[in-house]
Design a protein around this motif. Structure first.
Motif, PDB file in Angstrom:
ATOM      1  N   ALA A  32       0.860  -1.177   0.000  1.00 25.04           N
ATOM      2  CA  ALA A  32       0.000   0.000   0.000  1.00 25.04           C
ATOM      3  C   ALA A  32       0.904   1.237   0.000  1.00 25.04           C
ATOM      4  O   ALA A  32       2.010   1.208   0.542  1.00 25.04           O
ATOM      5  CB  ALA A  32      -0.900   0.017   1.223  1.00 25.04           C
ATOM      6  N   VAL A  33       0.444   2.311  -0.612  1.00 25.42           N
ATOM      7  CA  VAL A  33       1.213   3.551  -0.690  1.00 25.42           C
ATOM      8  C   VAL A  33       0.423   4.683  -0.038  1.00 25.42           C
ATOM      9  O   VAL A  33      -0.779   4.826  -0.269  1.00 25.42           O
ATOM     10  CB  VAL A  33       1.524   3.909  -2.159  1.00 25.42           C
ATOM     11  N   GLY A  34       1.105   5.448   0.755  1.00 27.61           N
ATOM     12  CA  GLY A  34       0.475   6.595   1.393  1.00 27.61           C
ATOM     13  C   GLY A  34       1.256   7.867   1.135  1.00 27.61           C
ATOM     14  O   GLY A  34       2.464   7.826   0.883  1.00 27.61           O
ATOM     15  N   TRP A  35       0.549   8.989   1.162  1.00 27.54           N
ATOM     16  CA  TRP A  35       1.179  10.303   1.094  1.00 27.54           C
ATOM     17  C   TRP A  35       0.856  11.054   2.396  1.00 27.54           C
ATOM     18  O   TRP A  35      -0.299  11.057   2.839  1.00 27.54           O
ATOM     19  CB  TRP A  35       0.683  11.104  -0.102  1.00 27.54           C
ATOM     20  N   PHE A  36       1.860  11.667   2.956  1.00 23.10           N
ATOM     21  CA  PHE A  36       1.726  12.467   4.157  1.00 23.10           C
ATOM     22  C   PHE A  36       2.391  13.813   3.901  1.00 23.10           C
ATOM     23  O   PHE A  36       3.178  13.948   2.966  1.00 23.10           O
ATOM     24  CB  PHE A  36       2.395  11.762   5.346  1.00 23.10           C
ATOM     25  N   ARG A  37       2.091  14.779   4.744  1.00 20.69           N
ATOM     26  CA  ARG A  37       2.749  16.076   4.613  1.00 20.69           C
ATOM     27  C   ARG A  37       3.028  16.656   5.992  1.00 20.69           C
ATOM     28  O   ARG A  37       2.356  16.323   6.971  1.00 20.69           O
ATOM     29  CB  ARG A  37       1.895  17.033   3.782  1.00 20.69           C
ATOM     30  N   GLN A  38       4.016  17.528   6.026  1.00 21.15           N
ATOM     31  CA  GLN A  38       4.390  18.164   7.288  1.00 21.15           C
ATOM     32  C   GLN A  38       4.756  19.614   7.016  1.00 21.15           C
ATOM     33  O   GLN A  38       5.700  19.895   6.266  1.00 21.15           O
ATOM     34  CB  GLN A  38       5.549  17.419   7.946  1.00 21.15           C
ATOM     35  N   ALA A  39       3.999  20.507   7.628  1.00 15.89           N
ATOM     36  CA  ALA A  39       4.273  21.928   7.538  1.00 15.89           C
ATOM     37  C   ALA A  39       5.159  22.331   8.712  1.00 15.89           C
ATOM     38  O   ALA A  39       5.172  21.644   9.743  1.00 15.89           O
ATOM     39  CB  ALA A  39       2.970  22.715   7.556  1.00 15.89           C
ATOM     40  N   PRO A  40       5.898  23.436   8.616  1.00 12.96           N
ATOM     41  CA  PRO A  40       6.780  23.858   9.705  1.00 12.96           C
ATOM     42  C   PRO A  40       6.022  24.007  11.015  1.00 12.96           C
ATOM     43  O   PRO A  40       4.958  24.633  11.062  1.00 12.96           O
ATOM     44  CB  PRO A  40       7.318  25.204   9.211  1.00 12.96           C
ATOM     45  N   GLY A  41       6.543  23.396  12.058  1.00  9.77           N
ATOM     46  CA  GLY A  41       5.943  23.515  13.372  1.00  9.77           C
ATOM     47  C   GLY A  41       4.713  22.668  13.599  1.00  9.77           C
ATOM     48  O   GLY A  41       4.055  22.775  14.634  1.00  9.77           O
ATOM     49  N   LYS A  42       4.383  21.821  12.626  1.00  9.62           N
ATOM     50  CA  LYS A  42       3.192  20.994  12.750  1.00  9.62           C
ATOM     51  C   LYS A  42       3.550  19.513  12.689  1.00  9.62           C
ATOM     52  O   LYS A  42       4.631  19.128  12.234  1.00  9.62           O
ATOM     53  CB  LYS A  42       2.193  21.333  11.647  1.00  9.62           C
ATOM     54  N   GLU A  43       2.596  18.695  13.143  1.00 15.25           N
ATOM     55  CA  GLU A  43       2.769  17.245  13.072  1.00 15.25           C
ATOM     56  C   GLU A  43       2.624  16.763  11.625  1.00 15.25           C
ATOM     57  O   GLU A  43       1.964  17.408  10.804  1.00 15.25           O
ATOM     58  CB  GLU A  43       1.699  16.550  13.925  1.00 15.25           C
ATOM     59  N   ARG A  44       3.244  15.628  11.339  1.00 15.26           N
ATOM     60  CA  ARG A  44       3.047  15.012  10.034  1.00 15.26           C
ATOM     61  C   ARG A  44       1.599  14.527   9.945  1.00 15.26           C
ATOM     62  O   ARG A  44       1.095  13.884  10.868  1.00 15.26           O
ATOM     63  CB  ARG A  44       4.025  13.844   9.850  1.00 15.26           C
ATOM     64  N   GLU A  45       0.953  14.830   8.833  1.00 13.79           N
ATOM     65  CA  GLU A  45      -0.458  14.471   8.702  1.00 13.79           C
ATOM     66  C   GLU A  45      -0.726  13.663   7.441  1.00 13.79           C
ATOM     67  O   GLU A  45      -0.046  13.810   6.419  1.00 13.79           O
ATOM     68  CB  GLU A  45      -1.341  15.728   8.702  1.00 13.79           C
ATOM     69  N   PHE A  46      -1.750  12.841   7.544  1.00  9.43           N
ATOM     70  CA  PHE A  46      -2.160  12.003   6.432  1.00  9.43           C
ATOM     71  C   PHE A  46      -2.767  12.838   5.313  1.00  9.43           C
ATOM     72  O   PHE A  46      -3.510  13.788   5.570  1.00  9.43           O
ATOM     73  CB  PHE A  46      -3.192  10.994   6.941  1.00  9.43           C
ATOM     74  N   VAL A  47      -2.463  12.466   4.075  1.00  6.10           N
ATOM     75  CA  VAL A  47      -3.046  13.129   2.908  1.00  6.10           C
ATOM     76  C   VAL A  47      -3.903  12.141   2.111  1.00  6.10           C
ATOM     77  O   VAL A  47      -5.075  12.387   1.870  1.00  6.10           O
ATOM     78  CB  VAL A  47      -1.954  13.716   1.996  1.00  6.10           C
ATOM     79  N   ALA A  48      -3.315  11.017   1.717  1.00  2.58           N
ATOM     80  CA  ALA A  48      -4.036  10.048   0.897  1.00  2.58           C
ATOM     81  C   ALA A  48      -3.317   8.711   0.937  1.00  2.58           C
ATOM     82  O   ALA A  48      -2.124   8.654   1.245  1.00  2.58           O
ATOM     83  CB  ALA A  48      -4.152  10.530  -0.552  1.00  2.58           C
ATOM     84  N   ALA A  49      -4.060   7.652   0.641  1.00  4.08           N
ATOM     85  CA  ALA A  49      -3.465   6.316   0.573  1.00  4.08           C
ATOM     86  C   ALA A  49      -4.196   5.499  -0.477  1.00  4.08           C
ATOM     87  O   ALA A  49      -5.374   5.753  -0.780  1.00  4.08           O
ATOM     88  CB  ALA A  49      -3.533   5.624   1.932  1.00  4.08           C
ATOM     89  N   ILE A  50      -3.488   4.506  -1.007  1.00 11.07           N
ATOM     90  CA  ILE A  50      -4.069   3.626  -2.029  1.00 11.07           C
ATOM     91  C   ILE A  50      -3.606   2.203  -1.755  1.00 11.07           C
ATOM     92  O   ILE A  50      -2.457   2.000  -1.344  1.00 11.07           O
ATOM     93  CB  ILE A  50      -3.665   4.110  -3.439  1.00 11.07           C
ATOM     94  N   ASP A  51      -4.490   1.241  -1.981  1.00 13.12           N
ATOM     95  CA  ASP A  51      -4.111  -0.133  -1.696  1.00 13.12           C
ATOM     96  C   ASP A  51      -3.279  -0.706  -2.847  1.00 13.12           C
ATOM     97  O   ASP A  51      -3.058  -0.060  -3.864  1.00 13.12           O
ATOM     98  CB  ASP A  51      -5.342  -0.982  -1.404  1.00 13.12           C
ATOM     99  N   ARG A  52      -2.819  -1.935  -2.677  1.00 16.89           N
ATOM    100  CA  ARG A  52      -1.848  -2.530  -3.600  1.00 16.89           C
ATOM    101  C   ARG A  52      -2.400  -2.692  -5.007  1.00 16.89           C
ATOM    102  O   ARG A  52      -1.627  -2.674  -5.969  1.00 16.89           O
ATOM    103  CB  ARG A  52      -1.366  -3.868  -3.051  1.00 16.89           C
TER     104      ARG A  52
END
Length: 126
Positions: A32-52
């Protein structure tokens, strides 16, 4: 397993970018593949995911209708198409992969993903 994220850049609000996540190793089609993002001073957050098999996907509410996750198992690459970008989308974007994540439940938790790319910067100007 190694992941290489690319495609970030500077774009004006309302613009588009497509991120790529190149997978090095065997059996990309099992992950499975996921995308996450992290802005300065913030926690890493979920963006999107897709199964195999690209049969199931999940999105954060903040990106639904604007972002589309996809994959090409033959090219061993995952993608994140980002349209109608907003300044609040500015962050470092990371791709992640894990073979243990099921199609029935695509995890939104960063620690559930074992393999990570190095991140690519996305900056959206107003």
């Amino acid at each position: 397993v190694q992941l290489q994220a690319s495609g970030g850049g500077l774009v004006q609000a309302g613009g588009s970018l497509r991120l790529s996540c190149a997978f090095s190793g065997h059996s990309f089609g099992r992950y499975a593949v996921g995308w996450f993002r992290q802005a300065p001073g913030k926690e890493r957050e979920f963006v999107a995911a897709i199964d195999r098999n690209a049969a199931n996907s999940a999105y954060a509410d903040s990106v639904k209708g604007r972002f589309t996750i996809s994959r090409d198992n033959a090219k061993k690459t995952g993608y994140l198409q980002m349209n109608n970008l907003k300044p609040e989308d500015t962050a470092v974007y990371y791709c992640a992969a894990d073979f243990k994540i099921s199609s029935a439940y695509l995890s939104v938790v960063p620690s559930d993903y074992e393999s990570w790319g190095q991140g690519t910067q996305v900056t959206v100007s107003s």
